[in-house]
Design an enzyme around this catalytic site. Structure first.
Site, PDB file in Angstrom:
ATOM      1  N   CYS A  48      49.153  18.525 -26.651  1.00  0.00           N
ATOM      2  CA  CYS A  48      49.080  17.583 -25.542  1.00  0.00           C
ATOM      3  C   CYS A  48      47.752  17.802 -24.814  1.00  0.00           C
ATOM      4  O   CYS A  48      47.415  18.930 -24.449  1.00  0.00           O
ATOM      5  CB  CYS A  48      50.250  17.809 -24.580  1.00  0.00           C
ATOM      6  N   CYS A  98      55.558  14.014 -23.763  1.00  0.00           N
ATOM      7  CA  CYS A  98      55.477  15.462 -23.915  1.00  0.00           C
ATOM      8  C   CYS A  98      56.631  16.069 -23.129  1.00  0.00           C
ATOM      9  O   CYS A  98      56.800  15.792 -21.944  1.00  0.00           O
ATOM     10  CB  CYS A  98      54.140  15.963 -23.378  1.00  0.00           C
ATOM     11  N   CYS A 123      53.840   6.890 -33.305  1.00  0.00           N
ATOM     12  CA  CYS A 123      52.558   6.208 -33.135  1.00  0.00           C
ATOM     13  C   CYS A 123      51.956   6.751 -31.832  1.00  0.00           C
ATOM     14  O   CYS A 123      52.397   6.384 -30.743  1.00  0.00           O
ATOM     15  CB  CYS A 123      52.814   4.705 -33.069  1.00  0.00           C
TER      16      CYS A 123
END
Length: 135
Positions: A48, A98, A123
């Protein structure tokens, strides 16, 4: 939901570029075929961009030709969370976030016939992730 990494809006704005903030914190989308990881074949781990949590691994990345990096499985079952996204009228989607900081990553789609082991396509916006190459 409570996340392991929680920051104020001002803290996120100070740490992220304007475009990162728009995608990660405001659920934006980068234009198709413009992200740095769309076509990369580099082996490694994707984290992330906001908090550094491990999200995806290169061995689950595949060519979907959709314009964004596509993965068929997160790095760990607890790496991401999903929730319904009805922001496009008549086109319900599933948002991917996340699990560590709640940042928007992209969307996940099922049953598209890509032949992946999970029949899923995560995606993900390139700007939402950072690749740490394997040496």
């Amino acid at each position: 939901m409570t996340y392991k990494v929680e920051k104020s809006d001002d803290e996120w704005r100070a740490e992220l570029s304007d475009e990162e903030y728009r995608v990660l914190r405001q659920a934006g989308t980068e234009p198709a075929f413009t992200g740095e990881y769309t076509d990369t074949k580099t082996e490694g781990v994707y984290h992330c961009r906001a908090c550094g949590a491990e999200l995806f691994r290169s061995d689950t990345k595949f060519e979907s030709h959709c314009g964004w990096p596509s993965f068929f499985d997160p790095a760990d079952s607890d790496a991401v969370e999903t929730r319904p996204d009805d922001s496009l009228p008549g086109r319900p989607r599933t948002e991917v976030l996340c699990r560590t900081c709640g940042s928007h990553l992209g969307h996940v789609f099922a049953g598209e016939g890509y032949g992946t082991p999970t029949d899923l396509r995560y995606c993900i916006n390139s700007i939402a992730i950072r690749l740490d190459p394997t040496d």
